[in-house]
Each structure stands twice: as structure tokens, then as C-alpha cells.
Write a protein that holds these residues in place. Sequence first.
Motif, PDB file in Angstrom:
ATOM      1  N   ALA A   1      16.242  18.027  60.980  1.00 35.11           N
ATOM      2  CA  ALA A   1      17.286  17.561  60.062  1.00 35.11           C
ATOM      3  C   ALA A   1      16.885  17.822  58.614  1.00 35.11           C
ATOM      4  O   ALA A   1      17.700  18.243  57.788  1.00 35.11           O
ATOM      5  CB  ALA A   1      17.542  16.067  60.273  1.00 35.11           C
ATOM      6  N   ARG A   2      15.606  17.615  58.329  1.00 32.76           N
ATOM      7  CA  ARG A   2      15.127  17.839  56.972  1.00 32.76           C
ATOM      8  C   ARG A   2      15.215  19.335  56.625  1.00 32.76           C
ATOM      9  O   ARG A   2      15.640  19.705  55.528  1.00 32.76           O
ATOM     10  CB  ARG A   2      13.689  17.329  56.855  1.00 32.76           C
TER      11      ARG A   2
ATOM     12  N   GLU B   1      18.572  20.511  55.684  1.00 29.54           N
ATOM     13  CA  GLU B   1      19.004  20.186  54.318  1.00 29.54           C
ATOM     14  C   GLU B   1      18.457  21.203  53.320  1.00 29.54           C
ATOM     15  O   GLU B   1      18.745  21.126  52.133  1.00 29.54           O
ATOM     16  CB  GLU B   1      18.485  18.789  53.909  1.00 29.54           C
TER      17      GLU B   1
ATOM     18  N   LYS C   1      15.559  29.362  59.660  1.00 28.21           N
ATOM     19  CA  LYS C   1      15.399  27.946  59.976  1.00 28.21           C
ATOM     20  C   LYS C   1      14.590  27.776  61.271  1.00 28.21           C
ATOM     21  O   LYS C   1      13.705  26.931  61.351  1.00 28.21           O
ATOM     22  CB  LYS C   1      16.784  27.305  60.111  1.00 28.21           C
TER      23      LYS C   1
END
Lengths: 253, 436
Positions: free
Chosen positions: B430-431, B434, B401
Motif C-alpha cells: 500500500a505504501r 502511494e 512497482k
Amino acid sequence: MALLEISDLCASASGKEILRGVDLTVNSAEIHAIMGPNGSGKSTLAQVLVGHPAYVVTRGSVVYDGQDLLDMEPEVRAQAGVFLAFQYPVEIPGVTNAYFLRAAYNEIRKSKGLEEVDPMDFLDLLEEKLKLVEWGPEIMQRAVNAGFSGGEKKRNEILQMAVLEPRLAILDETDSGLDIDALRIVADGVNALKRPENATIIVTHYQRLLNYIVPDFVHVLSAGRIVRSGGKELALELEAKGYEWLTGGAEAA
Amino acid sequence: MIDEYRRTFAAFAANGGGRGPEWLATLRRNGMDRFAAIGFPTTHDEEWRFTPVSSIARVPFTLAPQPTMELSAAEVEPFRFGHDEWPTLVFVNGRYSARLSYRSVLPPGVQLRPLSEVLESEPTSLEGTLGHSGSLDGTSFTALNAAFLQDGAVLSVASGVELPSPMHFVFVATRDAQGVMVHPRNVVQVGDGARVNFIESYLSLDNESSYLTNAVTEVRVGSGAWVEHVRVQRESEAASHIGWTEVHQARDSHYRSFTLALGGRLSRLNLHARSNASNTETLLYGLYLTRNEQLADTHTAIFHDHPNCRSWEVYKGILTDRSRAVFNGKVFVKPEAQKTDAKQTNRNLLLSEGAKVNTKPQLEIFADDVKCTHGATVGRLDETAHFYLQSRGIPRVAARKLLTYAFAAEVVNEVTVAPVREALGRLVWARLAEGT
């Protein structure tokens, strides 16, 4: 109990056998130097200890602090206190040194059930560590190793080591490509971080770094095996005579 | 299908779209005629080769019923940027909402108004601008935008004025926007030596509703002016978003843009920058993140018609699942545009086997004393860096990430206003959290 117990370790990369039965015991408070000509397997040994996926262990065992090291993921080894100062530190554009180091520091804290530190507290902690490598705080806002000189990259490895406070530090050719000032800074850093409960393995081709960081033991690796072990005087002997007399020309130096 | 749009247009012209000056009626009628003549593009059209718009062409979209659904300020609040006092115009399903907008005291020489208001109160003031948009009138979607243009943001900044904070234009699609089309038209005019930041946001309150946004933004940058333009597309992931930004730069001006595409089942952005004199600087940065079945298409064009101009372009994409992206970067250098310095880069990160990118640099250089380079890459995460992070205690998933974010951060970090840059960084983070 030894901090690190390597027994009959064999490892290969791309199907080529590189380590052919390494035995080594490292106790707390000891500094071990592993020397040897190019291609003898020194860097492979360092990489295998931190779990680099390019190397496959084909035989043998490594017990670290009573645990099977080879069974642990690389990040778990780091969290357990194993640290490698890379020969070629990796550039990571887009991640600041500050963010990276704090993320690593917090992961290690989390693994010990400790609370994470916030950016402000982390800055305080950094201040003292930065002094060790004679850097100002501005280095922390640069992307990790991106555009760093060879010497800066090695200093950054020592800074990471200072922050993460490993129990077993492995320095892979940390002296290569360093000028005399950088070498002194790196060596002073390593010496300052020495603790009775910690141990250090220095992987090096040349004796030069060992003038600054004095080893308790020196081992010569040749063709994937340790062929000679001795005290610090062995390094001086190698400096004077080369590797040929020990390796019998097993590799081209 | 065209007949459906003709009927909608007739109803629009007889209703609200019939009001206003004659030049506007002509502009709309010409738009409708042009659209009727050419229809929607197909993949036989080189400009749309990898981007089928059949999903748009299949269903006739209708204009949003008026008055539109009521929204509370709280619903729009999360999409604001930076500080509360930043001037913000909010449009709900394409129509200006005075209640949700915030027009604070603006410095002398600055006007920020909805297009509907300008057309009503000063019917001639935009005749020379909207009526003469050149290349804008020719394509299917820009013609359709002209036919139905009614509202949008109009920002004008007088010479020498420095805006103290960014201006934000927010276009919200409501929960009942299913089947609706909106055609925002924004006009930004920046006087000589002025300094301006503005943000365009397109968003939805329902990630599953399918509607069409077809926006056009015209930006005119005066001599020696400095403009930063941020464009955030976070439509519903079932919607279609077509955007066209047309930039005209005068001598010695600086225009920089950052575009972010997160939403839309299908999204397309055309960003065209032209200079009408020498010594201009054009910086285009962009990021598209796609997942599931999303398709994000970016077509940029930089026209170097004059000497001593510089353009610098970096677009990045992160794709996962079976999503797709298209990048086409055109750079035209005319024979007289000597000493042009143009660099274009498009880098794509594929996080899954099924994701796909079509990237095409298109440099057409007719001057000999220029420096023009381009590069495009499509790759995966750097395993060496991944291992390096792991070796410092950062778990595999977190390392992945972090590296993915770092890839994106290189362009996000080019946004100059700290609160905007940080908000965009959080949005991207934030995207990615997910799972892209």
C-alpha cells in the motif's frame, strides 16, 4: 495478409550497426528458423522485435498483424501476442513464479477487455500447462528463475509461453545449454502449442533443435542481412558444411 | 532547554511519577541527571553523525495531559494484526488503555500486563530488570526514557511454554498529540525452552502531528528459547521516533527480529543483541521506506562474546524524493568467540536522484577462527528485470512497482507467522502504491 512483415530493418546498439537491412515475411501457421554464426545479428533481431531499449532502429519497418510493431511499447507488443523466449531468462528474487505469471496473464486479458482471473482459477489453468513441461505445482512457489538451472530457466520460458498463448513466438537460442531430455521437453512443448493462427521464429546457431521442431523455412543471417533462405534441408546443409561457404568469412564463427 | 525538561520532570515526580517504590524513584532521578548532564546528541557525536536531532532539541516536548483523548475501538481496529483473539495491549499517548486492550485467557505461565500495573501491584518484581539495564542508561534518549518511564508492556513467559499466538503491543498517538512526548518501556522475559512471538506497533491517527516517541524494549531470551520479535514503526510522518531494543540471549537460544520503519520525519532505531553463552542464533531482518524529507536511521550491534554463535542480518531500504537513510551495523567478535559465523547485508534501492543513504558496516573481530562477512549496496532498479516483466505484458509502471515490492519482500518474507507476514506485505504494498 502476413502475420509479420519485416522490411529493410536496420538497428544498432551503442552506436554500432548490427542489423543492416533485414527482410522477412512470416505467415500464420509457419515455423521459421533463423540461423547464423555468432555475431551475425540473430539475437539482436529477436530483441528488436520485442522492443528491447538497448537497440535503436535506424531504418526500415516491421508490420505485425497490420500494426506498426516498432511504434508499440514492449508491454503492448506482448499484449498483442508477441512473445520472446529469452536466451538468458532473468532472475527476479522476491516474486513467485505464480504471482508473476498470473500478473502477466491478467494484463493480457485486461488489454483484451476480459476479466482478470483470481488465484484459484489461475491454478486450475496452470495445472494443464505444467504438464506440458513435466513440472509439478511446487515450481510456482519459487521466485522467478532464482536459483534455477539453465535447463529449468528454458523450461520456465516455455511454461510462460504456454500460459500466455502468443500468436508470434520467438525462441532465442532456446536450445543452448540444454541436455537431451530438457531439449525434448522444450521441443514437445513448442510443438504442442502450435496452432494454425500462430507462427514461430526459432533463432539458433545449431541444427539440433530443428530435429525436434521442424521448420517450414530456414534463413541464414550474416553480417546483419539474410543471405540465404530455403526449406528445412538448408539446416542440414549448414550442419554439414558450416557457415563459411555462405558468409564468406564475414564473421568469425 | 534542559531546564524545561527538569521542570517537566519535577512536575511529573510530584504527580504520577512520584508514586512507586524507592528504587524506581532513584532510577528516574538518575535518568534525569544523566540526561541533564549530556543533553541531546549532536552530529559531532560519531553515533549521530548523519542524524541531526535538532528538530527534537529545538522544541521542549511535554507529557500528554491525563486523562488522554478518548478513542473508539474502531479507530484502533485497522492497526491490529491477524486474528481478533490475539492478546493486544493498547497504549494511548503512552498510557495503558484497559478499554481498548484485549487480554484473552492466557496459557498457564504467561503474564501480559501493562508496566504501570506491575509497578503498582508488585513493586519489587522488576527491580532487578529495570534497575540493571547496563548500556541502556548511558545515552541521551535512554536516560530520558528512564526519567519518564511509567508505562509499557510487560510480557513474561515461563519455561517450556509455547505461546499459541503472537502478543501485540500497540502504541497510538492521538490526533491531539502535537508537542507531546511518550516514553514507553517494554519488558519481555522468555523462560528456558519457551517459544514466543510478539509484535510492537507504533502508530498515529494523524499523519501530520509532530510529537516524540522515545521507546525502550528489553528482551531476555532464556536457554534454548525461540523468540520472534516484529517491530512496526508507522508514526506520523511529522513525528520523531527514537527506539532502543536491547536483547540478551542465553545458551542455545534463537532470537529473530523484523523491523519495519515507515513513519517519522526522523526515526532512529538502535537494536543491540548480546549473548551471555555459546551456541546462540540471532537473525535480524529489517526494512525502511522513506519519502519526502524523511530520515530513517538504523543502528544495529551484535556482540559475539562466546564461541559457536551465529548471526545473520539483512536490512533493506527503499528511498525516494529527497529522503535519507542511515545504516550502521556493528559486529563485535571477542577473542574467545571462536567459530563465530556472522553475516551482514545492507541493500538500498534509490528511486530518485535526490535520495541519499549513508551505510557503514563496522566489524571488529578479535578471534581468528571465524566466518564474518558483510556487504552493502546502493543501487537502482534492475533494468534487465524491468524489461523482462514488460516483455510479458506488464506495463512499465506496474513492473516498477512489482520489482520494488519484490526487493522488499525478500525480508518481509522472513516473518514466520503467516497472517503477520501477509499484513506486513499489504502494508508495504500500500505504501509503495502511494509512490513509495
